[in-house]
Design a protein around this motif. Structure first.
Motif, PDB file in Angstrom:
ATOM      1  N   LYS A  13       0.863  -1.162  -0.190  1.00  0.00           N
ATOM      2  CA  LYS A  13      -0.169   0.125  -0.067  1.00  0.00           C
ATOM      3  C   LYS A  13       0.823   1.212  -0.117  1.00  0.00           C
ATOM      4  CE  LYS A  13      -4.246  -1.903   0.155  1.00  0.00           C
ATOM      5  NZ  LYS A  13      -4.880  -1.991  -1.001  1.00  0.00           N
ATOM      6  N   GLY A  14       0.443   2.078  -0.729  1.00  0.00           N
ATOM      7  CA  GLY A  14       1.265   3.518  -1.066  1.00  0.00           C
ATOM      8  C   GLY A  14       1.105   4.267  -2.041  1.00  0.00           C
ATOM      9  N   LEU A  15       1.963   5.290  -2.390  1.00  0.00           N
ATOM     10  CA  LEU A  15       1.790   6.102  -3.365  1.00  0.00           C
ATOM     11  C   LEU A  15       2.981   5.972  -4.361  1.00  0.00           C
ATOM     12  CD1 LEU A  15       0.587   8.881  -4.612  1.00  0.00           C
ATOM     13  CD2 LEU A  15       2.449  10.016  -3.062  1.00  0.00           C
TER      14      LEU A  15
ATOM     15  N   ILE B  56      -2.176   5.672  -6.777  1.00  0.00           N
ATOM     16  CA  ILE B  56      -2.131   5.015  -5.408  1.00  0.00           C
ATOM     17  C   ILE B  56      -2.332   3.626  -5.363  1.00  0.00           C
ATOM     18  CG2 ILE B  56      -2.764   7.324  -4.319  1.00  0.00           C
ATOM     19  CD1 ILE B  56      -5.633   6.267  -4.055  1.00  0.00           C
TER      20      ILE B  56
ATOM     21  N   ASP C  27      -4.582   1.911  -4.093  1.00  0.00           N
ATOM     22  CA  ASP C  27      -5.897   1.407  -4.013  1.00  0.00           C
ATOM     23  C   ASP C  27      -6.457   1.400  -5.376  1.00  0.00           C
ATOM     24  OD1 ASP C  27      -5.737   1.230  -1.248  1.00  0.00           O
ATOM     25  OD2 ASP C  27      -6.861   3.351  -0.956  1.00  0.00           O
TER      26      ASP C  27
ATOM     27  N   GLU D 285       6.356   5.182  -2.700  1.00  0.00           N
ATOM     28  CA  GLU D 285       6.351   5.700  -1.016  1.00  0.00           C
ATOM     29  C   GLU D 285       5.307   4.892  -0.312  1.00  0.00           C
ATOM     30  OE1 GLU D 285       4.395   9.662   0.596  1.00  0.00           O
ATOM     31  OE2 GLU D 285       6.241   9.823  -0.752  1.00  0.00           O
ATOM     32  N   GLN D 286       5.834   4.072   0.342  1.00  0.00           N
ATOM     33  CA  GLN D 286       5.093   3.244   1.226  1.00  0.00           C
ATOM     34  C   GLN D 286       4.164   3.838   2.014  1.00  0.00           C
ATOM     35  OE1 GLN D 286       7.259   0.006   3.111  1.00  0.00           O
ATOM     36  NE2 GLN D 286       5.310  -1.296   3.419  1.00  0.00           N
ATOM     37  N   ALA D 287       2.795   3.466   2.342  1.00  0.00           N
ATOM     38  CA  ALA D 287       2.001   4.087   3.290  1.00  0.00           C
ATOM     39  C   ALA D 287       2.419   3.897   4.712  1.00  0.00           C
ATOM     40  CB  ALA D 287       0.436   3.439   2.904  1.00  0.00           C
TER      41      ALA D 287
END
Length: 135
Positions: free
Chosen positions: A47-49, A61, A63, A133-135
């Motif tokens: 999960k991240g950006l 993202i 998601d 970039e990890q959440a």
């Protein structure tokens, strides 16, 4: 890369070559493509950006990421509507829609109308054109 102008970040080709890895330069500045199932993130489930590797602009993202089976990271929507620009691409004997970073004009990949709901789109992106970039 074509003569299309756009984006807010402008650098000389020498500056881009100095900043980017050879793979990133080939993809982002020369509209290259990595081989399927070889680049980063195609099978990532974290999960991240995802940001542009050239200018750090947010692009996608996790998601919106899905496994399309094509061998490149695939998303059904960018992080915001104006994060990418679309251009008609008639290279390689076909008509496609090229995707570039709206901030630096770096080549990212292509978008196709065969993705899942809610958009029905598949943004097929070269992994080397992004950093995660990890959440």
């Amino acid at each position: 890369m074509s003569d299309v102008k756009g984006g807010k970040v402008e650098k000389s080709e020498a500056e881009w070559r100095e900043q980017l890895t050879p793979e990133q330069y080939y993809i982002l500045r020369q509209a290259g493509t990595e081989r399927p199932f070889t680049g980063p993130y195609w099978d990532s489930k974290e999960k991240g950006l995802y940001r542009c590797a050239a200018c750090d602009e947010p692009l996608f993202i996790s998601d919106t990421k899905f496994d399309s089976g094509c061998g490149w990271p695939s998303y059904f929507a960018p992080v915001k509507d104006d994060a990418v620009i679309e251009l008609r691409d008639t290279s390689h004997g076909m008509v496609r829609t090229e995707i570039r970073c709206a901030n630096c004009n770096g080549h990212l990949g292509h978008v196709f109308p065969d993705g899942p709901p809610p958009t029905g789109l598949r943004y097929c992106i070269n992994g080397h054109s992004m950093v995660f970039e990890q959440a």
